[in-house]
Structure formats: structure tokens, C-alpha cells
Design an enzyme around this catalytic site. Structure first.
Site, short mmCIF file in Angstrom:
data_model
loop_
_atom_site.label_atom_id
_atom_site.label_comp_id
_atom_site.label_asym_id
_atom_site.label_seq_id
_atom_site.Cartn_x
_atom_site.Cartn_y
_atom_site.Cartn_z
CG ASP A 41 28.92 -10.73 -75.59
OD1 ASP A 41 27.99 -10.14 -75.01
OD2 ASP A 41 30.06 -10.26 -75.70
CG ASN A 89 25.94 -10.53 -67.21
OD1 ASN A 89 25.77 -11.64 -67.71
ND2 ASN A 89 26.80 -9.65 -67.76
C1 IPE Z 1 29.40 -12.70 -71.17
O1 IPE Z 1 29.01 -11.54 -71.80
C2 IPE Z 1 28.28 -13.22 -70.31
C3 IPE Z 1 27.14 -13.80 -71.01
C4 IPE Z 1 27.04 -13.96 -72.29
C5 IPE Z 1 26.05 -14.22 -70.16
P1 IPE Z 1 29.34 -10.09 -71.18
O2 IPE Z 1 28.77 -9.10 -72.10
O3 IPE Z 1 28.88 -10.05 -69.78
O4 IPE Z 1 30.93 -10.08 -71.22
P2 IPE Z 1 31.94 -8.86 -71.15
O5 IPE Z 1 31.49 -7.94 -70.05
O6 IPE Z 1 31.89 -8.18 -72.48
O7 IPE Z 1 33.28 -9.48 -70.91
C1 IPE Z 2 24.74 -11.05 -74.02
O1 IPE Z 2 24.55 -9.86 -74.72
C2 IPE Z 2 23.60 -11.30 -73.04
C3 IPE Z 2 23.99 -11.20 -71.62
C4 IPE Z 2 25.17 -10.93 -71.18
C5 IPE Z 2 22.93 -11.39 -70.65
P1 IPE Z 2 24.96 -8.46 -74.12
O2 IPE Z 2 23.79 -7.90 -73.37
O3 IPE Z 2 26.21 -8.56 -73.34
O4 IPE Z 2 25.17 -7.62 -75.44
P2 IPE Z 2 26.39 -6.65 -75.76
O5 IPE Z 2 27.65 -7.45 -75.56
O6 IPE Z 2 26.29 -5.49 -74.84
O7 IPE Z 2 26.18 -6.28 -77.19
MG MG Z 3 28.17 -8.46 -73.87
#
Ligand code: IPE
Ligand code: IPE
Ligand code: MG
Length: 261
Positions: A41, A89
Site C-alpha cells: 500500500d 479496488n
Molecule cells: C489494500 O490497499 C489493497 C491492496 C494493496 C491491493 P487499499 O488502498 O485498497 O486499502 P484501503 O482502502 O486503504 O483500506
Molecule cells: C496500493 O497503493 C496499490 C493498490 C491498491 C492497487 P494505493 O494505490 O492504495 O496507494 P495509496 O494508499 O492511495 O497511497
Molecule cells: Mg491504498
């Protein structure tokens, strides 16, 4: 490419595993997690902090995937599960989803060689059909080419949700009961375990979450019951070999009791 030559290139000896990159303090290989799971993340926030569009964070995140995967394979870990795209997502803007799918396809093509050269067996969990035929075809190809590899198992969680996995398992068992193939009383812990996406996988020993948020975000709910947690403020694009070693070093100090004494 002669795959026979690429397979089995890593010979395990009594020496500490040799890994790529700058020297880091040695790790105790007897205290490695057999199964490491990672919530990758913080890509978007990393990009924002560097004045870049979110997709640049995903691109740099893909480089972390390569480095961490190669390092885990070189260290001799049994299994690495990476949370790459959650069931939730899909709520993101279409252009970000499109980019992530493009990046996934590119990854599956470009990193195939790395996977095979490192004797890694590739697999995936999640409701995979929804990823579309182009991604599925590349995934199948990587899975098939690496099928006989004997090193680390690399598992991508794609369109994955922990609740969805439990629902899918429950429905499979419910159908068996309805068809008279299973007694209702045989819907027990072992049966549920065996109905999960990859029943051969042991539960994760260590879960790393990058990006600082202290939550599970619907990852591996069934399997994380007794997993050790390591949460770092570092965003995934900044998580490379040294950060991995730091987490492994901390894990080596944990006393796991599983409810006992
Ligand atoms: C968790 O990250 C999912 C992945 C890393 C694929 P998210 O960014 O989707 O999680 P939340 O929404 O902050 O809980
Ligand atoms: C994790 O990074 C990747 C996926 C969930 C696909 P994020 O895209 O959630 O990045 P933040 O959490 O918004 O910084
Ligand atoms: Mg995230």
C-alpha cells in the site's frame, strides 16, 4: 529460451544465501517466515509526495515487486503472497483501474523471465475471471511455464477479497451438502480450509503492510488468524531489500504462542 536450463539454478548449500545488491547484516535463515504475505500500500501517496501522478507510484511499486520477490526467492522463503488488487479496488476511477490492468499485463510479460530464472512457481488467487481475457492469458502462460519450478511460490492476490474467498468456500461446501456428497456436520474447520482458493498454501507467518495504515483491508481473513504483523510507514515504492530485511529481522525475535503458553 531453454527453460530446462533456467529451472533449478539455485542450489541450496550450508552457506548463508547470497543475494543481489549491497551487503546487509546477515539474517538467521532458521527464523524466516515460511510464508510471507504483503499488503503493498501507499503507491498513490508516494507519487503525490513526489509531485507525480498516482500511476507513477504504481510503476515504482512494480519495481519493488521485482526486488522483493527476487530477494525472497534468493533467501529461500517458501511462499510470497502479494496483495495487488482487491475486490474493492474496482471503486477507483476507470483510468486508474485501466492503468493497473495494463501494468499487470506488462508485469506478467516482462517479469516472466525473472520468475523462471529464479526457479519461482507462479500462481494467483482471487475471482480471476473478472480480470479479462488478455490478463488471464498472460497469467496462464506464466503459471504453466513455471509449473515445475521447485523454488519459492509467488502468489498474486488479484480481484481478491477475504470475505469473498470465505463465501466461495462456503458455497462449494453447501453445494456438496445439497447434493448429498457431504454431511452438514462435516462442514468443519478442515473442510473450510480445504475449500479455500489454494488449499495447499500454509497460513502466512508474517504479514507486512506498507503505507502506515493499521488495517487488514479484506486480505486473507481466514488465513491471518495467527499471523505476525509488521506495519511500516514506508510506502510500497520505498520498500526494497533493506526494508524487507528489517521486517525479517524483527520477525525473527517474535515469540509465537498460538494461544498456548
Ligand atoms: C489494500 O490497499 C489493497 C491492496 C494493496 C491491493 P487499499 O488502498 O485498497 O486499502 P484501503 O482502502 O486503504 O483500506
Ligand atoms: C496500493 O497503493 C496499490 C493498490 C491498491 C492497487 P494505493 O494505490 O492504495 O496507494 P495509496 O494508499 O492511495 O497511497
Ligand atoms: Mg491504498
Amino acid at each position: 529460451m531453454d527453460l530446462g536450463v533456467l529451472r533449478g539454478v539455485r542450489l541450496m548449500g550450508s552457506k548463508p544465501p547470497e543475494t543481489k545488491g549491497a551487503a546487509l547484516p546477515p539474517l538467521d535463515a532458521t527464523k524466516f517466515p515460511g510464508h510471507l504475505a504483503v499488503i503493498m500500500d501507499g503507491n498513490g501517496r508516494w507519487a503525490q509526495a513526489h509531485g507525480l501522478p498516482r500511476i507513477k507510484g504504481h510503476e515504482e511499486g512494480a519495481r519493488s515487486v521485482r526486488e522483493v520477490t527476487e530477494e525472497c526467492a534468493a533467501l529461500g522463503l517458501g511462499r510470497l503472497t502479494l496483495y495487488a488488487f482487491s475486490s474493492e479496488n474496482w471503486k477507483r476511477p476507470k483510468n486508474e483501474i485501466d492503468f493497473l490492468m495494463k501494468l499487470l499485463r506488462r508485469y506478467l510479460v516482462n517479469e516472466r523471465r525473472t520468475i523462471l530464472e529464479n526457479n519461482i512457481r507462479f500462481t494467483a488467487i482471487g475471482r480471476l475471471e473478472a480480470l479479462g481475457p488478455a490478463v488471464l492469458a498472460e497469467m496462464e502462460k506464466t503459471r504453466e511455464l513455471s509449473r515445475r519450478n521447485t523454488g519459492m511460490v509467488m502468489c498474486l492476490a488479484l480481484n481478491y477479497g477475504g470475505r469473498q474467498e470465505i463465501v466461495d468456500a462456503a458455497q462449494r461446501l453447501a453445494r456438496e451438502v445439497a447434493e448429498g456428497k457431504r454431511a452438514w456436520s462435516a462442514v468443519d474447520e478442515a473442510a473450510l480450509d480445504g475449500a479455500m482458493y489454494d488449499p495447499a498454501a500454509p497460513p502466512p507467518d508474517l504479514l507486512i503492510r506498507t503505507g502506515g495504515d493499521q488495517r487488514i483491508s479484506n486480505f486473507l481473513l481466514w488465513h491471518l488468524a495467527y499471523t505476525e504483523l509488521w506495519i511500516t510507514q514506508k510506502a510500497w515504492p520505498d520498500f526494497k531489500r533493506p526494508e524487507l530485511h528489517e521486517a525479517l529481522r524483527d520477525y525473527a525475535t517474535r515469540a509465537r504462542r498460538f494461544g498456548g503458553l
